[in-house]
Design a protein around this motif. Structure first.
Motif, PDB file in Angstrom:
ATOM      1  N   THR B  13       0.888  -1.159   0.000  1.00  0.00           N
ATOM      2  CA  THR B  13       0.000   0.000   0.000  1.00  0.00           C
ATOM      3  C   THR B  13       0.929   1.213   0.000  1.00  0.00           C
ATOM      4  O   THR B  13       1.595   1.483   1.001  1.00  0.00           O
ATOM      5  CB  THR B  13      -0.888  -0.006   1.251  1.00  0.00           C
ATOM      6  OG1 THR B  13      -1.662  -1.220   1.251  1.00  0.00           O
ATOM      7  CG2 THR B  13      -1.825   1.191   1.268  1.00  0.00           C
ATOM      8  N   HIS B 296     -10.228  12.729  -0.407  1.00  0.00           N
ATOM      9  CA  HIS B 296      -9.411  11.797   0.382  1.00  0.00           C
ATOM     10  C   HIS B 296      -8.397  12.541   1.247  1.00  0.00           C
ATOM     11  O   HIS B 296      -8.052  12.093   2.336  1.00  0.00           O
ATOM     12  CB  HIS B 296      -8.749  10.767  -0.535  1.00  0.00           C
ATOM     13  CG  HIS B 296      -9.754   9.883  -1.200  1.00  0.00           C
ATOM     14  ND1 HIS B 296     -10.521   8.988  -0.508  1.00  0.00           N
ATOM     15  CD2 HIS B 296     -10.164   9.794  -2.496  1.00  0.00           C
ATOM     16  CE1 HIS B 296     -11.357   8.359  -1.339  1.00  0.00           C
ATOM     17  NE2 HIS B 296     -11.157   8.844  -2.555  1.00  0.00           N
ATOM     18  N   ARG B 370      -7.400   6.538  -2.466  1.00  0.00           N
ATOM     19  CA  ARG B 370      -8.727   5.905  -2.383  1.00  0.00           C
ATOM     20  C   ARG B 370      -9.039   5.587  -0.930  1.00  0.00           C
ATOM     21  O   ARG B 370      -8.136   5.500  -0.085  1.00  0.00           O
ATOM     22  CB  ARG B 370      -8.796   4.674  -3.290  1.00  0.00           C
ATOM     23  CG  ARG B 370      -7.752   3.616  -3.060  1.00  0.00           C
ATOM     24  CD  ARG B 370      -7.835   2.531  -4.177  1.00  0.00           C
ATOM     25  NE  ARG B 370      -7.188   1.296  -3.750  1.00  0.00           N
ATOM     26  CZ  ARG B 370      -5.918   0.983  -3.967  1.00  0.00           C
ATOM     27  NH1 ARG B 370      -5.122   1.831  -4.629  1.00  0.00           N
ATOM     28  NH2 ARG B 370      -5.420  -0.160  -3.546  1.00  0.00           N
ATOM     29  N   GLU B 371     -10.325   5.368  -0.659  1.00  0.00           N
ATOM     30  CA  GLU B 371     -10.792   5.242   0.719  1.00  0.00           C
ATOM     31  C   GLU B 371     -10.069   4.138   1.482  1.00  0.00           C
ATOM     32  O   GLU B 371      -9.601   4.337   2.607  1.00  0.00           O
ATOM     33  CB  GLU B 371     -12.309   4.999   0.733  1.00  0.00           C
ATOM     34  CG  GLU B 371     -12.877   4.918   2.135  1.00  0.00           C
ATOM     35  CD  GLU B 371     -14.411   4.868   2.176  1.00  0.00           C
ATOM     36  OE1 GLU B 371     -15.057   5.145   1.145  1.00  0.00           O
ATOM     37  OE2 GLU B 371     -14.952   4.541   3.241  1.00  0.00           O
ATOM     38  N   SER B 372      -9.974   2.954   0.894  1.00  0.00           N
ATOM     39  CA  SER B 372      -9.378   1.830   1.623  1.00  0.00           C
ATOM     40  C   SER B 372      -7.936   2.164   2.038  1.00  0.00           C
ATOM     41  O   SER B 372      -7.503   1.840   3.151  1.00  0.00           O
ATOM     42  CB  SER B 372      -9.425   0.558   0.776  1.00  0.00           C
ATOM     43  OG  SER B 372      -8.781   0.759  -0.466  1.00  0.00           O
ATOM     44  N   ASN B 373      -7.196   2.822   1.162  1.00  0.00           N
ATOM     45  CA  ASN B 373      -5.815   3.166   1.507  1.00  0.00           C
ATOM     46  C   ASN B 373      -5.746   4.189   2.644  1.00  0.00           C
ATOM     47  O   ASN B 373      -4.895   4.088   3.532  1.00  0.00           O
ATOM     48  CB  ASN B 373      -5.086   3.730   0.283  1.00  0.00           C
ATOM     49  CG  ASN B 373      -4.545   2.631  -0.618  1.00  0.00           C
ATOM     50  OD1 ASN B 373      -4.958   1.476  -0.523  1.00  0.00           O
ATOM     51  ND2 ASN B 373      -3.623   2.990  -1.499  1.00  0.00           N
ATOM     52  N   LEU B 375      -7.984   4.745   4.998  1.00  0.00           N
ATOM     53  CA  LEU B 375      -8.385   4.111   6.263  1.00  0.00           C
ATOM     54  C   LEU B 375      -7.275   3.199   6.789  1.00  0.00           C
ATOM     55  O   LEU B 375      -6.976   3.181   7.987  1.00  0.00           O
ATOM     56  CB  LEU B 375      -9.684   3.325   6.066  1.00  0.00           C
ATOM     57  CG  LEU B 375     -10.914   4.175   5.689  1.00  0.00           C
ATOM     58  CD1 LEU B 375     -12.121   3.282   5.419  1.00  0.00           C
ATOM     59  CD2 LEU B 375     -11.234   5.214   6.765  1.00  0.00           C
ATOM     60  N   GLN B 376      -6.648   2.463   5.878  1.00  0.00           N
ATOM     61  CA  GLN B 376      -5.594   1.549   6.315  1.00  0.00           C
ATOM     62  C   GLN B 376      -4.387   2.279   6.878  1.00  0.00           C
ATOM     63  O   GLN B 376      -3.808   1.869   7.884  1.00  0.00           O
ATOM     64  CB  GLN B 376      -5.158   0.642   5.163  1.00  0.00           C
ATOM     65  CG  GLN B 376      -6.176  -0.464   4.874  1.00  0.00           C
ATOM     66  CD  GLN B 376      -5.875  -1.208   3.584  1.00  0.00           C
ATOM     67  OE1 GLN B 376      -4.730  -1.307   3.177  1.00  0.00           O
ATOM     68  NE2 GLN B 376      -6.907  -1.745   2.960  1.00  0.00           N
ATOM     69  N   VAL B 398      -9.633   6.654  12.495  1.00  0.00           N
ATOM     70  CA  VAL B 398     -10.396   5.988  11.438  1.00  0.00           C
ATOM     71  C   VAL B 398     -11.853   6.448  11.480  1.00  0.00           C
ATOM     72  O   VAL B 398     -12.495   6.655  10.436  1.00  0.00           O
ATOM     73  CB  VAL B 398     -10.271   4.456  11.569  1.00  0.00           C
ATOM     74  CG1 VAL B 398     -11.183   3.753  10.564  1.00  0.00           C
ATOM     75  CG2 VAL B 398      -8.817   4.027  11.352  1.00  0.00           C
ATOM     76  N   LEU B 402     -13.959   8.049   8.482  1.00  0.00           N
ATOM     77  CA  LEU B 402     -15.238   7.457   8.062  1.00  0.00           C
ATOM     78  C   LEU B 402     -16.345   8.513   8.074  1.00  0.00           C
ATOM     79  O   LEU B 402     -17.236   8.510   7.214  1.00  0.00           O
ATOM     80  CB  LEU B 402     -15.610   6.280   8.972  1.00  0.00           C
ATOM     81  CG  LEU B 402     -14.828   4.974   8.734  1.00  0.00           C
ATOM     82  CD1 LEU B 402     -15.107   3.969   9.857  1.00  0.00           C
ATOM     83  CD2 LEU B 402     -15.168   4.352   7.382  1.00  0.00           C
ATOM     84  N   TYR B 405     -16.155  10.406   4.961  1.00  0.00           N
ATOM     85  CA  TYR B 405     -16.687   9.610   3.841  1.00  0.00           C
ATOM     86  C   TYR B 405     -18.196   9.389   3.959  1.00  0.00           C
ATOM     87  O   TYR B 405     -18.805   8.811   3.067  1.00  0.00           O
ATOM     88  CB  TYR B 405     -15.976   8.248   3.786  1.00  0.00           C
ATOM     89  CG  TYR B 405     -14.525   8.340   3.328  1.00  0.00           C
ATOM     90  CD1 TYR B 405     -14.207   8.943   2.109  1.00  0.00           C
ATOM     91  CD2 TYR B 405     -13.487   7.823   4.101  1.00  0.00           C
ATOM     92  CE1 TYR B 405     -12.890   9.034   1.683  1.00  0.00           C
ATOM     93  CE2 TYR B 405     -12.169   7.905   3.679  1.00  0.00           C
ATOM     94  CZ  TYR B 405     -11.871   8.515   2.473  1.00  0.00           C
ATOM     95  OH  TYR B 405     -10.579   8.604   2.047  1.00  0.00           O
TER      96      TYR B 405
END
Lengths: 409, 409
Positions: B13, B296, B370-373, B375-376, B398, B402, B405
């Motif tokens: 990532t 983001h 992007r969102e997943s990155n 948050l991670q 987090v 969220l 988002y």
């Protein structure tokens, strides 16, 4: 808004002197997700690539790494890093790429001494040795294999002469590396520049180079640390810096050394490709690879000769990986090339400058250098020449090549 | 003989300010078999790429093409082609990459006039405008987005000032192109240099540039035809040629024009990658893409703030695609980065020069944005800081992201 279609390039049989077809393993390597430039996994791949390049160049040199640019970027990186304005540079020219050395050296501010041989021949090495003793240049820049003319220059005695007058010997092995022996240490070459898109069969976009401690000493005299990276108290050389930042070998070697001093962002996917291309070379073995190139050249030449085509250039110095054919009188060379491409999907090359319109060039390089390609280009060329009204000896070319391959029914 | 293993890079990532993750469509494009450089199918792809670059740079310029090298190759190509020794070059510096402009300009023989702002701030454009009228430089070279400090420089009035003193305005948009608006024509930018490995999410190895007829006029004054390609009677300029062959825009534009005059061998697979990366940008739409980058960034900043981290740099000029975090007192920044990489497979960046060891930098660029990155990286950073004994506000980062988002259960 204009829309752009999905990428869908046609499959070609590429029989030019580069860029040539790329081994599917190399294509696959480029499709892998990337790593960050300072990720230890990536720097380990960089180090492995340096090790493989040393084997490729047959050298014990510490420095062997790619410059991130096409082949001529490697030529320019070496010249701009070692030439100071006013330096004398001896360039023996026997084709287009000798001229490129002059072009680059002059832009570096060199006083260039040119030797010339007619295109299609090479120099008696003794002539170059004499010129080295006479001119006492700082640098001698020579092309090993001239793709423009299909000729291979021998180096006998040239390295020793350079050492005795303290000149640096820089060799363009873009066309030969990986296809023809390039003995960096044995021939006393101080810097050698290779190409990816020819006998290594890796796409264009990197130029592997190697250089020894004689070149490094020159490089270090003018070394600086980049503005914005310097820490307090960093030394600044009082010599005029190298005229290029991108091509400054002092900075490049700091980036490729364990210091990993940031310079450019290494081209990840191209590095993956180069590493895979080098793995293929070393798995095949250098000697076996050189023998393969000679074998397919022999088949190609046998076929062309049987067809009745005249080759261009002195056979005594023929470059095994490029075969030049005289375009028959009255034939439009570009029309023949167009028909080969559009009907057979086969690409062959024309040439440059004084040879433009005079010859075709067929490469037998790397992954493109294989039996099916040689047979296909011979068959297609015969058919295309017939279509252009040329009186070729029909049906013989492919048979002659099959004879060389020892093909049995 | 040493053996080299199959390429098998770990999946990462990548949340640095480049190189960032590459879209799988771009990776796939690089795995396609290559075409020859003068194959009409390939030159059609080159032309399409020029068209897409014009849209990316929001320009009507004729010239928009990639230089075959990493981002700084584009900077050097523009500067070395327009600066003649002794020319005055004004460089406002507010981070590392302004220093790189000075570095390159000095090597081109320029007389550099530097303006300086503390790292973490930018210039009031009026200060630059005044300097332009005062210094009357030949060239003004400025960085649009400084990845080293996470700051974005506004251009109000600067283009007009350059026109009125006949200076050429050169802009480094390596970090911003494709992520933040770069209005080449509207802002009166004469030359703009982009990068591939940041907001375009194409691997490093090409530098897309554009320039207008003011730059072209300067380039043409020193244009030459390469030795070995010249036909009898070719004109030779009496001006001192550009100091680089590889970076001579006059030659590059002949290669990218319908003349297709041979220069380097275009980097096929990288061109495939760039074309696919540009298709993705245009399919998403520039405005939508810029909005995605802001969204983001907002989530990342909300998360970091909720965690209790202090950001570095003046918020009024924050670069949306790079967020800089002050490393808490007593924390070993490299240890945190190492743990993120080795345990979570997440890469974030440190910085350079005076900021080395002072800040971390997190990129939200291109495909990595992007969102997943986001948050991670927030979750992993929180856990890693806890492991280093830092008193973060646990469990909030987090959640705050969220919230941005609008995540519902």
């Amino acid at each position: 808004m204009k829309t752009y279609k999905d990428l869908a390039p046609s499959l070609r049989t590429i029989m030019t002197p580069g860029p040539v077809e790329v081994d599917p393993r190399v294509l696959r390597a480029m499709s892998y997700p990337i790593l960050g430039q300072f990720d230890p996994e990536f720097t380990a791949l960089m180090n492995e690539t340096m090790g493989m390049l040393r084997e490729l160049f047959q050298t014990q040199n510490q420095w062997a790494f790619p410059v991130d640019g096409t082949s001529r970027s490697g030529l320019e990186a070496v010249l701009v890093s070692i030439i100071e304005p006013g330096d004398r540079v001896l360039v023996p020219v026997y084709g287009r790429f000798g001229n490129l050395f002059i072009e680059i050296a002059e832009r570096c501010g060199a006083e260039v001494v040119m030797l010339e041989q007619p295109w299609g021949t090479v120099f008696d090495p003794e002539v170059i040795v004499e010129a080295i003793y006479r001119e006492k240049p700082n640098v001698v820049a020579m092309v090993h294999g001239e793709t423009s003319t299909g000729c291979l220059q021998p180096f006998d005695g040239i390295g020793a002469a350079c050492r005795s007058v303290d000149a640096l010997l820089v060799v363009d092995a873009v066309a030969t590396i990986g296809g023809v022996p390039v003995l960096t240490d044995e021939w006393l070459l101080d810097a050698v520049i290779g190409g990816t898109q020819k006998c290594l069969s890796v796409p264009a976009g990197m130029s592997p180079i190697t250089y020894n401690e004689r070149v490094e000493a020159k490089v270090l005299q003018r070394k600086t640390i980049e503005r914005g990276l310097r820490e307090a108290g960093s030394a600044v050389s009082d010599r005029r810096p190298v005229a290029s930042n991108y091509f400054d070998l002092g900075m490049l070697q700091d980036y490729w050394s364990p210091k990993r001093l940031n310079h450019h962002t290494e081209a990840t996917s191209m590095l993956y490709a180069l590493r895979e291309g080098l793995r293929l070379v070393l798995e095949e073995g250098l000697e076996a690879r050189f023998a393969r190139h000679r074998r397919h050249e022999a088949a190609l030449v046998a076929g062309l000769t049987a067809m009745g085509m005249a080759l261009f250039g002195d056979p005594a110095c023929k470059l095994p990986v490029v075969t030049c054919i005289r375009i028959p009188e009255g034939v439009d060379g570009e029309s023949v090339r167009g028909m080969l491409l559009n009907h057979f999907g086969i690409e062959i090359a024309s040439s440059f400058g004084p040879l433009k319109g005079q010859i075709w060039r067929i490469g037998t390089m790397g992954f493109s250098c294989r039996e099916s390609n040689v047979l296909q280009v011979l068959g297609a060329l015969e058919a295309t020449l017939l279509r252009h009204g040329v009186q070729v000896k029909v049906g013989r070319a492919v048979q002659a090549a099959l004879d060389v391959y020892g093909a049995e029914v």
